[in-house]
Design a protein around this motif. Sequence first.
Motif, PDB file in Angstrom:
ATOM      1  N   ASP A   1     -35.923 102.795 -50.667  1.00  0.00           N
ATOM      2  CA  ASP A   1     -35.855 103.742 -49.541  1.00  0.00           C
ATOM      3  C   ASP A   1     -34.648 103.524 -48.640  1.00  0.00           C
ATOM      4  OD1 ASP A   1     -38.264 103.505 -50.752  1.00  0.00           O
ATOM      5  OD2 ASP A   1     -39.435 103.995 -48.992  1.00  0.00           O
TER       6      ASP A   1
ATOM      7  N   GLY B   1     -41.647  99.801 -49.413  1.00  0.00           N
ATOM      8  CA  GLY B   1     -40.811 100.579 -50.327  1.00  0.00           C
ATOM      9  C   GLY B   1     -40.315  99.738 -51.495  1.00  0.00           C
TER      10      GLY B   1
ATOM     11  N   VAL C   1     -42.772  99.705 -54.236  1.00  0.00           N
ATOM     12  CA  VAL C   1     -42.768 100.919 -55.073  1.00  0.00           C
ATOM     13  C   VAL C   1     -41.766 100.725 -56.226  1.00  0.00           C
ATOM     14  CG1 VAL C   1     -42.297 103.402 -55.132  1.00  0.00           C
ATOM     15  CG2 VAL C   1     -43.447 102.408 -53.149  1.00  0.00           C
TER      16      VAL C   1
ATOM     17  N   ARG D   1     -46.112 105.797 -53.974  1.00  0.00           N
ATOM     18  CA  ARG D   1     -45.613 106.253 -52.670  1.00  0.00           C
ATOM     19  C   ARG D   1     -46.736 106.889 -51.842  1.00  0.00           C
ATOM     20  NH1 ARG D   1     -41.268 105.937 -50.373  1.00  0.00           N
ATOM     21  NH2 ARG D   1     -40.227 105.220 -52.242  1.00  0.00           N
TER      22      ARG D   1
END
Lengths: 133, 134
Positions: A23, B14, B17, B50
């Motif tokens: 991200d 994150g 993930v 997510r």
Amino acid sequence: MDRIPILKLGGTLIVTIQVDMHDRLALALEEDLTAMIARTGARGVLIEISALEIVDSFIGRMLVSIAAVSRVLDAETVLAGMRPAVAITLVELGLELTGIRTALNVERGMALLKARLPEDRAGHWSERDGLED
Amino acid sequence: MTVSKTETIPVRSGDDVVRVRQRVRALAIDIGLGLVDQTKIITAASELARNTLDYGGGGEVRAEIVQAGTRKGLRLTFEDQGPGIVDIEQAMTDHYTSGKGLGLGLGGAKRLSNEFQIESSPGVGTRVMITRWK
């Protein structure tokens, strides 16, 4: 923090994504790219993704957002080198890359962007009045 | 159906993930899934992980290699103790989102899997199970 390098070639910025996007990296890329478009006045952005093993809706959203912001800054985005398996999966996922042009490879992507950049060739001419994009 | 291998991967950030994607890829290769099927299950896993993170407030994934007769498959179960989903049918609809996502996660993950099951209780949590067969 990791960052994805951005290369400038003439009026085009080139990014090649070689790592699994997490991200923060995705957000940093969007920030860096838009800052660099503003700084360099680039008219095109080429994002090369042949090393990406997947494009999920998170990465897709980032790409769409980069393209949208770039367009506002008068630069066009081309996505080049998507793997066939990724393309199949994207379509099944239902992800539409709105506002992004795609090209099979970097060469074709650059040709697409060049076609939009008459000033690259006309750069030495002092008067371009009356010329249309 | 027998389970020949199980591992549990936390989904708290994150980076987790990304780790889920990497483990799912390794297991998909293990059972001999082809490139397109690998890509589909990894993408489905990424969407669901997510969701677990963004909507479930974190949780975990159980990855299992399963066998039914001579068929091998990869089964992934995503579990969270988040707020749950009130209207599953609505949540499955493409482009419906309660957050800032694209709303493709659940429907997309279903299309990318051979089997898909979802259970959710408001206030208790959500469990999504997908399987991709070789």
